[in-house]
Design a protein around this motif. Structure first.
Motif, short mmCIF file in Angstrom:
data_model
loop_
_atom_site.label_atom_id
_atom_site.label_comp_id
_atom_site.label_asym_id
_atom_site.label_seq_id
_atom_site.Cartn_x
_atom_site.Cartn_y
_atom_site.Cartn_z
N PHE A 1 5.98 7.24 20.15
CA PHE A 1 5.92 6.54 19.27
C PHE A 1 6.33 6.19 17.53
O PHE A 1 6.37 7.55 17.49
N LYS A 2 6.86 5.10 17.12
CA LYS A 2 7.43 5.26 15.89
C LYS A 2 6.91 5.56 14.77
O LYS A 2 5.32 4.71 14.88
N ARG A 3 7.01 6.17 13.85
CA ARG A 3 6.49 5.98 12.44
C ARG A 3 6.82 5.10 11.95
O ARG A 3 8.05 4.45 11.72
N ILE A 4 5.56 4.30 10.95
CA ILE A 4 6.46 2.92 10.74
C ILE A 4 6.18 4.16 8.74
O ILE A 4 5.67 4.94 7.98
N ARG A 5 7.54 3.40 8.14
CA ARG A 5 7.61 4.18 7.06
C ARG A 5 7.81 3.54 5.55
O ARG A 5 7.96 2.24 5.73
N SER A 6 6.89 3.74 4.57
CA SER A 6 6.62 2.43 3.75
C SER A 6 8.10 2.39 2.60
O SER A 6 7.78 3.79 2.35
N LYS A 7 8.18 1.78 1.91
CA LYS A 7 9.12 1.81 1.15
C LYS A 7 8.35 2.13 -0.95
O LYS A 7 8.82 1.96 -1.66
N HIS A 8 6.27 1.43 -0.40
CA HIS A 8 6.20 1.55 -1.14
C HIS A 8 5.53 2.30 -2.17
O HIS A 8 5.65 4.15 -1.17
N ARG A 9 4.90 2.68 -3.41
CA ARG A 9 4.30 3.45 -4.27
C ARG A 9 2.82 3.67 -3.31
O ARG A 9 2.31 2.86 -2.68
N PRO A 10 2.80 5.43 -3.39
CA PRO A 10 0.82 6.06 -2.95
C PRO A 10 -0.01 4.79 -3.62
O PRO A 10 -1.03 4.73 -2.29
N LYS A 11 0.24 4.22 -4.23
CA LYS A 11 -1.23 3.98 -4.68
C LYS A 11 -1.17 1.64 -3.69
O LYS A 11 -1.98 1.69 -3.98
N ASP A 12 -0.01 1.87 -3.91
CA ASP A 12 0.54 0.68 -2.70
C ASP A 12 -0.72 0.54 -1.64
O ASP A 12 -0.68 1.13 -0.28
N GLU A 13 -1.25 -1.35 -1.43
CA GLU A 13 -2.00 -0.88 -0.24
C GLU A 13 -1.44 -1.18 0.62
O GLU A 13 -1.73 -0.56 2.26
N LEU A 14 0.35 -1.70 0.69
CA LEU A 14 1.15 -1.40 2.34
C LEU A 14 1.40 0.17 2.20
O LEU A 14 1.01 -0.15 3.65
N TYR A 15 1.73 0.48 1.27
CA TYR A 15 1.50 2.55 1.54
C TYR A 15 0.64 3.22 2.31
O TYR A 15 0.51 4.13 3.00
N LYS A 16 -0.43 2.54 1.73
CA LYS A 16 -1.88 2.75 2.69
C LYS A 16 -1.75 2.51 3.92
O LYS A 16 -3.06 3.06 4.72
N MET A 17 -2.02 0.95 4.49
CA MET A 17 -2.20 0.49 5.58
C MET A 17 -1.03 1.34 6.48
O MET A 17 -1.28 1.74 7.75
N ALA A 18 0.38 1.98 5.64
CA ALA A 18 1.42 2.91 6.59
C ALA A 18 1.10 3.99 7.06
O ALA A 18 0.73 4.70 7.91
N THR A 20 -2.58 4.50 7.68
CA THR A 20 -3.65 4.61 8.68
C THR A 20 -3.16 4.47 10.01
O THR A 20 -3.85 5.39 10.42
N PHE A 21 -2.17 3.81 9.23
CA PHE A 21 -1.65 3.25 11.27
C PHE A 21 -0.71 4.64 11.28
O PHE A 21 -1.16 4.60 13.00
N ASN A 22 0.11 5.40 10.79
CA ASN A 22 0.16 6.83 10.81
C ASN A 22 -0.40 7.40 11.79
O ASN A 22 0.17 7.92 12.89
N SER A 23 -1.83 7.54 11.50
CA SER A 23 -2.71 8.21 11.60
C SER A 23 -3.37 7.53 12.92
O SER A 23 -3.99 8.86 13.54
N MET A 24 -3.54 6.78 13.08
CA MET A 24 -4.29 6.25 14.32
C MET A 24 -2.91 6.24 15.71
O MET A 24 -3.38 6.72 16.83
N ILE A 25 -1.57 6.31 15.33
CA ILE A 25 -0.08 6.43 16.18
C ILE A 25 -0.70 7.50 16.45
O ILE A 25 -0.82 8.85 17.62
N GLU A 26 -0.77 9.07 15.71
CA GLU A 26 -0.80 10.36 16.18
C GLU A 26 -2.63 10.24 16.97
O GLU A 26 -2.16 11.77 17.81
N ILE A 27 -3.26 9.68 16.59
CA ILE A 27 -4.64 10.35 17.41
C ILE A 27 -4.15 9.47 19.31
O ILE A 27 -4.11 9.82 20.00
N LEU A 28 -3.02 8.17 18.83
CA LEU A 28 -3.20 8.03 20.25
C LEU A 28 -2.34 9.05 21.26
O LEU A 28 -1.83 9.27 21.80
#
Ligand code: ADP
Length: 260
Positions: A1-18, A20-28
């Motif tokens: 599975f492909k990981r999502i890379r976020s160009k945003h900074r650690p505090k950004d919502e998008l960074y946090k979302m990416a 979360t998605f990445n940890s979900m992918i790891e569980i899957l």
């Protein structure tokens, strides 16, 4: 599975979302690997009885008419290996189920009575002494009686396969929770293998247990059923001394809550 890379900074919502998605992918991924391992182990285990059945069927086809002695031996072997395959398939189906598909049927019953009855049946079938010890004779639990019985059989059967003396069952309460244990004075399990005995298809000695009919699925099933009860299953063992498996069922009902 492909990981999502976020160009945003650690505090950004998008960074946090990416993240979360990445940890979900790891569980899957982990679950996917487990499933693959299960399918591969299962196919491997089913191949052995299948090969035996095939070779006996071949022998029957080639020489069966001329060798009546071979006919009986072949039919016995085919019958026993087919039985083994049936048992393994049933066990695998159970292990593949989700907890909610286990169809748990909780009732209130006396664990001590169940241990005595199951011990007696086991004694009659296998001609092996089973002693049931208890602190008290009323140990009411709320659990799936058939499934707890299944666990008792799995543990008694292991004790029988890996020891030659009488088997002890202890039943009672500890810190308000109900427990039972099955103990033998048999060959025991090496320390380095103890952590793996609840894994699917694990057998200490594959060649030895094949002749005694082990599938390596019994303890995995016991654990799955106990997890569905939110209980606990533990194993203690010492080589050449023996093994003790203890099951703890959570405190759902006290004796005085049960109408007599
Ligand atoms: P099996 O069908 O092979 O007995 P289990 O999952 O019940 O499968 O047990 C896994 C392995 O743990 C067994 O193959 C055996 O090597 C070891 N084992 C389990 N119970 C005992 C016991 N009472 N004494 C010694 N070894 C045991």
């Amino acid at each position: 599975f492909k990981r999502i890379r976020s160009k945003h900074r650690p505090k950004d919502e998008l960074y946090k979302m990416a993240n979360t998605f990445n940890s979900m992918i790891e569980i899957l991924e982990r679950n996917f690997e487990k499933q693959q391992q299960f399918v591969s182990d299962a196919s491997h285990e089913l191949k052995t009885p299948l090969t035996i059945i095939e070779s006996y069927a071949n022998m029957l086809k080639r020489w069966g008419m001329k060798r009546p002695d071979l006919v009986e031996e072949s039919i016995d072997a085919i019958y026993s290996e087919a039985g083994r395959m049936r048992e393994m398939t049933e066990q695998m189906l159970l292990l593949a189920k989700n907890e909610e598909d286990l169809n748990m049927a909780f009732t209130t019953f006396n664990l001590f009575d169940l241990c005595v009855e199951t011990g007696k049946t086991f004694e009659n079938v296998y001609q092996r002494k089973v002693h049931v010890h208890c602190g008290e004779r009323l140990v009411y639990v709320q659990a799936d009686e058939q499934k707890i019985k299944q666990i008792l059989y799995i543990l008694l059967d292991n004790a029988r396969k890996y020891s030659s003396e009488a088997i002890d069952i202890h039943v009672g309460r500890t810190n308000g929770n109900a427990y039972f244990s099955v103990e033998d004075k048999g060959i025991g399990i090496p320390k380095e293998n103890l952590h793996a005995v609840f894994d699917r298809f694990f057998r200490v000695d594959k060649s030895r247990t094949r002749t005694s009919g082990g599938t390596g699925l019994g303890l995995a099933i016991a654990k799955k059923i106990i997890d569905a009860h939110h209980g606990n299953i533990q194993i203690e063992s010492e080589e050449k001394k023996g093994t003790k498996v203890t099951v703890i069922l959570p405190n759902r009902v006290q004796n005085d809550e049960v109408e007599k």
